[in-house]
Write a protein that holds these residues in place. Structure first.
Motif, PDB file in Angstrom:
ATOM      1  N   GLN A   7      68.089   8.809  76.848  1.00  0.00           N
ATOM      2  CA  GLN A   7      68.946   7.988  76.166  1.00  0.00           C
ATOM      3  C   GLN A   7      69.462   8.440  77.602  1.00  0.00           C
ATOM      4  OE1 GLN A   7      70.598  11.636  74.588  1.00  0.00           O
ATOM      5  NE2 GLN A   7      69.133  11.581  72.617  1.00  0.00           N
ATOM      6  N   ASN A  24      74.058   7.679  79.194  1.00  0.00           N
ATOM      7  CA  ASN A  24      75.475   7.418  78.704  1.00  0.00           C
ATOM      8  C   ASN A  24      75.777   7.402  80.141  1.00  0.00           C
ATOM      9  OD1 ASN A  24      74.790   8.189  75.943  1.00  0.00           O
ATOM     10  ND2 ASN A  24      75.539   9.974  77.234  1.00  0.00           N
ATOM     11  N   MET A  38      75.130   9.670  82.779  1.00  0.00           N
ATOM     12  CA  MET A  38      74.287  10.845  82.352  1.00  0.00           C
ATOM     13  C   MET A  38      72.646  10.382  82.079  1.00  0.00           C
ATOM     14  SD  MET A  38      76.938  12.989  79.989  1.00  0.00           S
ATOM     15  CE  MET A  38      79.127  11.171  80.919  1.00  0.00           C
ATOM     16  N   ASP A  39      71.842  10.941  81.924  1.00  0.00           N
ATOM     17  CA  ASP A  39      70.507  10.584  81.621  1.00  0.00           C
ATOM     18  C   ASP A  39      69.935  12.006  81.109  1.00  0.00           C
ATOM     19  OD1 ASP A  39      68.409  12.355  83.087  1.00  0.00           O
ATOM     20  OD2 ASP A  39      69.634  10.631  84.900  1.00  0.00           O
ATOM     21  N   ASN A  40      68.964  11.690  80.289  1.00  0.00           N
ATOM     22  CA  ASN A  40      68.563  13.291  79.470  1.00  0.00           C
ATOM     23  C   ASN A  40      66.505  13.822  80.098  1.00  0.00           C
ATOM     24  OD1 ASN A  40      67.271  10.741  77.782  1.00  0.00           O
ATOM     25  ND2 ASN A  40      66.954  12.880  76.396  1.00  0.00           N
ATOM     26  N   GLY A  92      65.804  16.392  85.003  1.00  0.00           N
ATOM     27  CA  GLY A  92      66.654  17.176  85.713  1.00  0.00           C
ATOM     28  C   GLY A  92      66.696  16.884  87.042  1.00  0.00           C
ATOM     29  N   SER A 134      73.372  19.245  87.373  1.00  0.00           N
ATOM     30  CA  SER A 134      71.524  18.897  86.800  1.00  0.00           C
ATOM     31  C   SER A 134      70.984  19.700  86.019  1.00  0.00           C
ATOM     32  CB  SER A 134      70.837  17.685  87.521  1.00  0.00           C
ATOM     33  OG  SER A 134      69.231  17.630  87.063  1.00  0.00           O
ATOM     34  N   LYS A 135      70.283  20.321  84.579  1.00  0.00           N
ATOM     35  CA  LYS A 135      69.775  20.458  84.650  1.00  0.00           C
ATOM     36  C   LYS A 135      68.513  20.094  83.300  1.00  0.00           C
ATOM     37  CE  LYS A 135      72.748  21.730  80.311  1.00  0.00           C
ATOM     38  NZ  LYS A 135      73.134  22.399  79.849  1.00  0.00           N
ATOM     39  N   GLY A 140      66.633  17.819  81.441  1.00  0.00           N
ATOM     40  CA  GLY A 140      67.674  18.078  79.630  1.00  0.00           C
ATOM     41  C   GLY A 140      68.745  16.834  80.289  1.00  0.00           C
ATOM     42  N   GLU A 141      69.630  17.603  80.917  1.00  0.00           N
ATOM     43  CA  GLU A 141      71.097  17.230  81.491  1.00  0.00           C
ATOM     44  C   GLU A 141      70.949  16.481  82.558  1.00  0.00           C
ATOM     45  OE1 GLU A 141      74.373  17.393  78.699  1.00  0.00           O
ATOM     46  OE2 GLU A 141      74.024  18.727  80.621  1.00  0.00           O
ATOM     47  N   THR A 142      70.950  15.430  83.283  1.00  0.00           N
ATOM     48  CA  THR A 142      71.230  14.940  84.708  1.00  0.00           C
ATOM     49  C   THR A 142      73.320  14.419  84.672  1.00  0.00           C
ATOM     50  OG1 THR A 142      69.681  15.138  85.677  1.00  0.00           O
ATOM     51  CG2 THR A 142      71.516  14.264  86.572  1.00  0.00           C
ATOM     52  N   VAL A 143      74.175  14.541  85.282  1.00  0.00           N
ATOM     53  CA  VAL A 143      75.380  14.180  85.186  1.00  0.00           C
ATOM     54  C   VAL A 143      75.446  13.666  87.026  1.00  0.00           C
ATOM     55  CG1 VAL A 143      77.727  13.737  84.487  1.00  0.00           C
ATOM     56  CG2 VAL A 143      76.107  15.687  83.326  1.00  0.00           C
TER      57      VAL A 143
END
Ligand SMILES: Nc1ncnc2c1ncn2[C@@H]1O[C@H](COP(=O)(O)OP(=O)(O)OP(=O)(O)O)[C@@H](O)[C@H]1O
Ligand SMILES: [Mg+2]
Length: 129
Positions: A52, A54, A70-72, A75, A118-119, A121-124
């Motif tokens: 994913q 966004n 953002m990506d999943n 991280g 970032s963590k 599963g989720e990097t913004v």
């Protein structure tokens, strides 16, 4: 970038809120930043079964234009996050470590900023103008 993203069956969404949002900036340079961020996101989700990405455009609480990518993916480790904007820093076998340092330069030229949260599963990545 849209066709490259579509080829890989990535769940890709763009939202702009409010839709009338306008940014005064150098389109060529800002495009370079967005391409760098999207390329990194594409590489980050490469081996996922549910990739994913966004992109959002909005206004932050201080009225600045905010663009986020953002990506999943997996991280970025906290101790690595401090280094990713340094020229030539890369963790990739074939990376050159140019994308984010160039992006930071471009944001400075616009008197803006680029940050990461970032963590696993989720990097913004956030661009503020
Ligand atoms: N979305 C992301 N998810 C995980 N790690 C990332 C992400 N974006 C950047 N990184 C990390 O930051 C490092 C630096 O990124 P940068 O774009 O500057 O260089 P690169 O992608 O390695 O090489 P280049 O962009 O020059 O091809 C990457 O090597 C990677 O470790
Ligand atoms: Mg890159």
């Amino acid at each position: 970038m849209e066709s490259r993203i579509a080829d890989k069956k990535i769940d890709f969404n763009i939202s702009i809120d409010p839709p009338s949002l306008e940014l005064t900036a150098d389109p060529g340079l800002v495009e370079q930043v967005l391409i760098n961020l999207l390329l990194n996101a594409l590489q980050a989700v490469e081996n996922l079964s549910n990739p994913q990405i966004n992109m959002t455009g909005s206004m932050d609480d201080r009225g600045r234009i905010l663009i986020q990518v953002m990506d999943n993916g997996p991280g970025i480790l906290e101790e690595v996050q401090e280094k990713i904007f340094i020229p030539f820093f890369t963790t990739k076998k074939e990376g050159s470590g140019i994308g984010l340092s160039l992006s930071r330069q471009i944001m400075r030229l616009h008197r803006g900023s680029i940050n990461v949260q970032s963590k696993p599963g989720e990097t913004v990545f956030s661009l503020r103008f």
